[in-house]
Design a protein around this motif. Structure first.
Motif, PDB file in Angstrom:
ATOM      1  N   ASP B 223       0.855  -1.167   0.000  1.00  0.00           N
ATOM      2  CA  ASP B 223       0.000   0.000   0.000  1.00  0.00           C
ATOM      3  C   ASP B 223       0.905   1.236   0.000  1.00  0.00           C
ATOM      4  OD1 ASP B 223      -1.798   1.960   0.457  1.00  0.00           O
ATOM      5  OD2 ASP B 223      -2.789   0.977   2.145  1.00  0.00           O
ATOM      6  N   LEU B 224       0.750   2.060  -1.013  1.00  0.00           N
ATOM      7  CA  LEU B 224       1.614   3.238  -1.109  1.00  0.00           C
ATOM      8  C   LEU B 224       1.167   4.353  -0.174  1.00  0.00           C
ATOM      9  CD1 LEU B 224       1.873   3.145  -4.956  1.00  0.00           C
ATOM     10  CD2 LEU B 224       3.741   2.715  -3.394  1.00  0.00           C
ATOM     11  N   ARG B 225      -0.050   4.250   0.357  1.00  0.00           N
ATOM     12  CA  ARG B 225      -0.524   5.251   1.323  1.00  0.00           C
ATOM     13  C   ARG B 225       0.070   5.016   2.684  1.00  0.00           C
ATOM     14  NH1 ARG B 225      -5.656   7.033  -1.060  1.00  0.00           N
ATOM     15  NH2 ARG B 225      -4.554   8.212  -2.624  1.00  0.00           N
ATOM     16  N   SER B 226       0.464   3.778   2.935  1.00  0.00           N
ATOM     17  CA  SER B 226       0.956   3.450   4.255  1.00  0.00           C
ATOM     18  C   SER B 226       2.423   3.856   4.337  1.00  0.00           C
ATOM     19  CB  SER B 226       0.770   1.956   4.495  1.00  0.00           C
ATOM     20  OG  SER B 226       1.761   1.483   5.368  1.00  0.00           O
ATOM     21  N   LYS B 227       2.850   4.368   5.491  1.00  0.00           N
ATOM     22  CA  LYS B 227       4.221   4.847   5.604  1.00  0.00           C
ATOM     23  C   LYS B 227       5.199   3.702   5.727  1.00  0.00           C
ATOM     24  CE  LYS B 227       4.122   9.554   7.117  1.00  0.00           C
ATOM     25  NZ  LYS B 227       2.745   9.738   7.605  1.00  0.00           N
ATOM     26  N   ALA B 228       4.723   2.565   6.233  1.00  0.00           N
ATOM     27  CA  ALA B 228       5.648   1.471   6.511  1.00  0.00           C
ATOM     28  C   ALA B 228       5.217   0.180   5.836  1.00  0.00           C
ATOM     29  CB  ALA B 228       5.773   1.265   8.018  1.00  0.00           C
ATOM     30  N   SER B 229       4.871   0.243   4.557  1.00  0.00           N
ATOM     31  CA  SER B 229       4.556  -1.013   3.902  1.00  0.00           C
ATOM     32  C   SER B 229       5.817  -1.560   3.264  1.00  0.00           C
ATOM     33  CB  SER B 229       3.451  -0.829   2.866  1.00  0.00           C
ATOM     34  OG  SER B 229       3.964  -0.215   1.712  1.00  0.00           O
ATOM     35  N   ARG B 230       5.794  -2.850   2.930  1.00  0.00           N
ATOM     36  CA  ARG B 230       6.960  -3.462   2.307  1.00  0.00           C
ATOM     37  C   ARG B 230       7.271  -2.775   0.995  1.00  0.00           C
ATOM     38  NH1 ARG B 230       8.064  -9.159   1.489  1.00  0.00           N
ATOM     39  NH2 ARG B 230       9.866  -8.000   0.813  1.00  0.00           N
ATOM     40  N   LEU B 231       6.216  -2.354   0.302  1.00  0.00           N
ATOM     41  CA  LEU B 231       6.426  -1.729  -0.991  1.00  0.00           C
ATOM     42  C   LEU B 231       7.140  -0.387  -0.847  1.00  0.00           C
ATOM     43  CD1 LEU B 231       6.030  -1.882  -3.973  1.00  0.00           C
ATOM     44  CD2 LEU B 231       3.785  -0.870  -3.708  1.00  0.00           C
ATOM     45  N   VAL B 232       6.750   0.377   0.169  1.00  0.00           N
ATOM     46  CA  VAL B 232       7.388   1.670   0.372  1.00  0.00           C
ATOM     47  C   VAL B 232       8.861   1.474   0.711  1.00  0.00           C
ATOM     48  CG1 VAL B 232       7.393   3.736   1.801  1.00  0.00           C
ATOM     49  CG2 VAL B 232       5.232   2.749   1.053  1.00  0.00           C
ATOM     50  N   ARG B 233       9.100   0.475   1.539  1.00  0.00           N
ATOM     51  CA  ARG B 233      10.482   0.150   1.901  1.00  0.00           C
ATOM     52  C   ARG B 233      11.271  -0.261   0.648  1.00  0.00           C
ATOM     53  NH1 ARG B 233      14.472   0.237   5.246  1.00  0.00           N
ATOM     54  NH2 ARG B 233      15.778  -1.602   5.270  1.00  0.00           N
ATOM     55  N   PHE B 234      10.636  -1.068  -0.180  1.00  0.00           N
ATOM     56  CA  PHE B 234      11.246  -1.534  -1.423  1.00  0.00           C
ATOM     57  C   PHE B 234      11.594  -0.341  -2.315  1.00  0.00           C
ATOM     58  CE2 PHE B 234      10.223  -2.540  -5.900  1.00  0.00           C
ATOM     59  CZ  PHE B 234      11.148  -3.529  -6.160  1.00  0.00           C
ATOM     60  N   GLN B 235      10.696   0.619  -2.378  1.00  0.00           N
ATOM     61  CA  GLN B 235      10.954   1.793  -3.209  1.00  0.00           C
ATOM     62  C   GLN B 235      12.074   2.650  -2.648  1.00  0.00           C
ATOM     63  OE1 GLN B 235       6.963   3.489  -3.398  1.00  0.00           O
ATOM     64  NE2 GLN B 235       6.985   3.132  -5.586  1.00  0.00           N
ATOM     65  N   ARG B 236      12.181   2.633  -1.332  1.00  0.00           N
ATOM     66  CA  ARG B 236      13.223   3.425  -0.703  1.00  0.00           C
ATOM     67  C   ARG B 236      14.601   2.807  -0.957  1.00  0.00           C
ATOM     68  NH1 ARG B 236      12.233   6.743   3.568  1.00  0.00           N
ATOM     69  NH2 ARG B 236      10.405   5.627   4.263  1.00  0.00           N
ATOM     70  N   MET B 237      14.643   1.463  -0.981  1.00  0.00           N
ATOM     71  CA  MET B 237      15.925   0.780  -1.042  1.00  0.00           C
ATOM     72  C   MET B 237      16.442   0.552  -2.467  1.00  0.00           C
ATOM     73  SD  MET B 237      16.535   0.377   2.088  1.00  0.00           S
ATOM     74  CE  MET B 237      17.965  -0.687   2.030  1.00  0.00           C
ATOM     75  N   ASN B 238      15.591   0.698  -3.463  1.00  0.00           N
ATOM     76  CA  ASN B 238      16.009   0.326  -4.808  1.00  0.00           C
ATOM     77  C   ASN B 238      15.864   1.496  -5.771  1.00  0.00           C
ATOM     78  OD1 ASN B 238      16.470  -2.723  -4.802  1.00  0.00           O
ATOM     79  ND2 ASN B 238      14.516  -2.504  -3.735  1.00  0.00           N
ATOM     80  N   LYS B 239      16.631   1.402  -6.853  1.00  0.00           N
ATOM     81  CA  LYS B 239      16.399   2.329  -7.952  1.00  0.00           C
ATOM     82  C   LYS B 239      15.271   1.745  -8.770  1.00  0.00           C
ATOM     83  CE  LYS B 239      21.001   4.181  -8.149  1.00  0.00           C
ATOM     84  NZ  LYS B 239      21.645   3.246  -7.179  1.00  0.00           N
ATOM     85  N   ILE B 240      14.223   2.518  -8.938  1.00  0.00           N
ATOM     86  CA  ILE B 240      12.993   1.979  -9.488  1.00  0.00           C
ATOM     87  C   ILE B 240      12.791   2.440 -10.922  1.00  0.00           C
ATOM     88  CG2 ILE B 240      10.484   2.002  -9.233  1.00  0.00           C
ATOM     89  CD1 ILE B 240      11.761   0.524  -6.993  1.00  0.00           C
ATOM     90  N   GLY B 241      12.319   1.555 -11.749  1.00  0.00           N
ATOM     91  CA  GLY B 241      11.917   1.920 -13.097  1.00  0.00           C
ATOM     92  C   GLY B 241      10.521   1.406 -13.352  1.00  0.00           C
ATOM     93  N   VAL B 242       9.827   2.058 -14.304  1.00  0.00           N
ATOM     94  CA  VAL B 242       8.532   1.529 -14.713  1.00  0.00           C
ATOM     95  C   VAL B 242       8.596   1.271 -16.214  1.00  0.00           C
ATOM     96  CG1 VAL B 242       7.223   2.639 -12.884  1.00  0.00           C
ATOM     97  CG2 VAL B 242       7.572   3.829 -15.061  1.00  0.00           C
ATOM     98  N   LEU B 243       7.660   0.510 -16.724  1.00  0.00           N
ATOM     99  CA  LEU B 243       7.649   0.193 -18.140  1.00  0.00           C
ATOM    100  C   LEU B 243       7.055   1.357 -18.931  1.00  0.00           C
ATOM    101  CD1 LEU B 243       6.505  -3.536 -18.043  1.00  0.00           C
ATOM    102  CD2 LEU B 243       8.814  -2.610 -18.112  1.00  0.00           C
ATOM    103  N   LYS B 244       7.679   1.685 -20.050  1.00  0.00           N
ATOM    104  CA  LYS B 244       7.211   2.735 -20.961  1.00  0.00           C
ATOM    105  C   LYS B 244       6.815   4.023 -20.238  1.00  0.00           C
ATOM    106  CE  LYS B 244       5.775  -0.808 -24.113  1.00  0.00           C
ATOM    107  NZ  LYS B 244       4.782  -1.499 -24.890  1.00  0.00           N
ATOM    108  N   PRO B 245       7.748   4.612 -19.491  1.00  0.00           N
ATOM    109  CA  PRO B 245       7.404   5.823 -18.736  1.00  0.00           C
ATOM    110  C   PRO B 245       6.980   6.970 -19.646  1.00  0.00           C
ATOM    111  CG  PRO B 245       9.776   5.435 -18.682  1.00  0.00           C
ATOM    112  CD  PRO B 245       9.157   4.234 -19.302  1.00  0.00           C
TER     113      PRO B 245
END
Lengths: 244, 263
Positions: B223-245
């Motif tokens: 959940d991107l609304r949550s401050k401490a979700s695994r996904l938010v942590r994942f985004q903090r720790m990695n360089k993120i890309g999306v497809l066809k930005p």
């Protein structure tokens, strides 16, 4: 400027029709008729009501504590129960009538563990045609805690090739010292104290003669099998080939 | 009565009749003891219980370096979501990328024929090779929603693009419009179909089926609304890309270690 009569009449009729349409659209027909909320709410409702097939790891815990604990500290800790056992929500609801499938087959584990160049480096991979090819994987690896079995390493420092060959063979789990008695001296000054080697057919017969105690070893009729030859004149003892 | 009089009468009669009916209905609704009809801007019941869609905003993270291409996700998805078993119908699937020495990228969908996996020989022409799991990107600006002529596909408030199968007329515009090829046509119902992030699971607090079965945690749901979700942590720790930005669809499937060749 004066409009001709026909234009004014036409304009009046148009205005009346327009007004009527607007009244019907905004006053007569209730707003909910145009609102997408209701049908979307129904779509969401249908979506949410769909049954769940995968119960999730935690659901299995209450009845299968043993497997759960075994798995939770082993290499497979991140592999969910249902990754191997398939969707089991029905089983969790009614364990006695619905049995999940248990993948005992040798074909299953290579789904993840067969060598593939595209797999990330470091992920444990094996060559399924060479890695102990006769037995199901679960005879040597507990699926819930798959530590690779402890293979004896004591002699591998000098006999690395034999050790490597043997580690992937049917005799993987036998210590070198089951068949060779080696003194400590051999490890220090090898040629001054050579270990023993099996001498007789009966030696292999300890495990392989019909009626011998070892339950895992395939049995042969010691008197007839292989004629008068020594067993290792046909079988390489560090990687014995059998039926296949 | 001649024709002219009849027409005049009709012009007055029809709207007058409707007006009367509406008045009658309103009087009835306002009458004592009867529940008022729901106001059109109130949220209708969606069968969600205490779950509040507006409190969430879902996304998925994918760590390409962890994917082992075991195809468990694609198979679990089919089992969970009643996707047709034949190949070429996928809500999620896995692609094998092989970047050759001459720079050419060869892509194949391993979910189509999982039996073939592992038979690939070590190929000297391959510079690097890896797996990429794919699924609907649940775009914040979904082109599929824009093109639907009947409003059958829509974004929920928690950020999931759903299809109303009762409204869908099977025109396949959305399938054409999706830049990620994430939709397919379900011949059994003659409607479009796609990944829902397992909406029926996530609203009950379960993980999507593909995330549940992933053995290496290459997929991370949160959940991107949550401050401490695994996904938010994942985004903090990695360089993120999306497809066809460049398409400005604002995908909500975030890839870590995304190779430039991945489309």
């Amino acid at each position: 400027m004066k409009f001709p009569e026909q234009v004014r009449r036409l304009a009046a009729v148009t205005a009346v029709v327009l007004a009527a349409v607007l009244v019907v659209r905004f006053v007569v027909i209730p707003a909910s008729y145009f609102s997408t909320k209701l049908h979307r709410a129904n779509a969401v409702k249908r979506e949410v009501a769909r049954p769940v097939s995968f119960a999730g790891v935690l659901a299995c815990r209450e009845c299968h504590e043993e497997q759960f604990d075994a798995k939770s500290h082993g290499y497979h800790k991140n592999v969910a129960c249902e990754t191997c056992h398939g969707p089991s929500a029905k089983h969790a609801d009614d364990p006695m009538t619905v049995k999940p499938y248990a993948p005992r087959d040798r074909k299953f584990c290579p789904v993840c563990h067969a060598y593939d160049a595209a797999r990330p480096t470091g992920f444990p991979q094996i060559n399924p045609t060479a890695h102990n090819p006769l037995k199901p994987c679960i005879t040597c690896h507990n699926p819930h805690d798959p530590v690779p079995p402890e293979v004896p390493h004591e002699c591998s420092a000098c006999h690395a090739q034999i050790a490597r060959t043997k580690a992937l063979s049917s005799h993987a789990l036998l210590e070198c010292t089951t068949c060779h008695t080696a003194s400590e001296q051999h490890k220090v000054a090898p040629r001054s104290a050579l270990p023993t080697k099996p001498q007789t057919r009966e030696f292999c017969g300890q495990c392989h003669a019909s009626g011998a105690a070892n339950p895992d070893a395939p049995k042969v009729d010691l008197a007839a099998h292989g004629g008068a030859y020594l067993c290792w004149q046909c079988h390489y003892p560090h990687q014995p080939e059998g039926m296949e | 009565m001649n024709k002219r009089q009849f027409l005049k009468g009709m012009i007055l009669f029809i709207p007058a009749g409707q007006l009367l009916e509406t008045l009658a209905r309103q009087a009835e609704a306002a009458g004592p003891g009867k529940p008022k009809p729901a106001k059109p801007d109130a949220e209708p019941d969606m069968g969600l219980g205490d779950y509040q869609p507006a409190d969430h905003w879902y996304g998925m993270g994918i760590e390409i370096d962890k994917c082992i291409g075991c195809n468990r996700c694609a198979e679990a998805c089919k089992a969970e979501n009643d996707v047709p078993q034949e190949p070429f119908f996928f809500r999620t699937w896995v692609e094998r990328y092989r970047v050759m020495h001459d720079g050419e990228a060869r892509v194949e969908c391993i979910s189509v024929n999982p039996q073939q996996r592992g038979e690939l020989q070590e190929d000297r022409d391959v510079l690097r090779t890896f797996f990429v799991p794919k699924l609907c990107n649940q775009c914040a600006h979904p082109p599929c929603v824009q093109v639907c002529p009947v409003g059958a596909t829509f974004s929920t408030r928690d950020g999931v693009v759903l299809i109303d199968k009762d409204r869908c007329i099977g025109c396949r515009y959305c399938i054409q419009a999706c830049p990620y090829g994430a939709r397919y046509f379900d011949h059994r119902t003659s409607t479009a179909d796609k990944c829902t992030f397992c909406y029926h699971r996530i609203t009950r607090g379960l993980l999507p089926a593909c995330v549940e079965v992933c053995p290496t945690q290459a997929r991370i749901f949160g959940d991107l609304r949550s401050k401490a979700s695994r996904l938010v942590r994942f985004q903090r720790m990695n360089k993120i890309g999306v497809l066809k930005p460049a398409l400005n669809t604002e995908p909500k499937v975030y890839y870590a270690q995304l190779d430039g060749e991945v489309r």
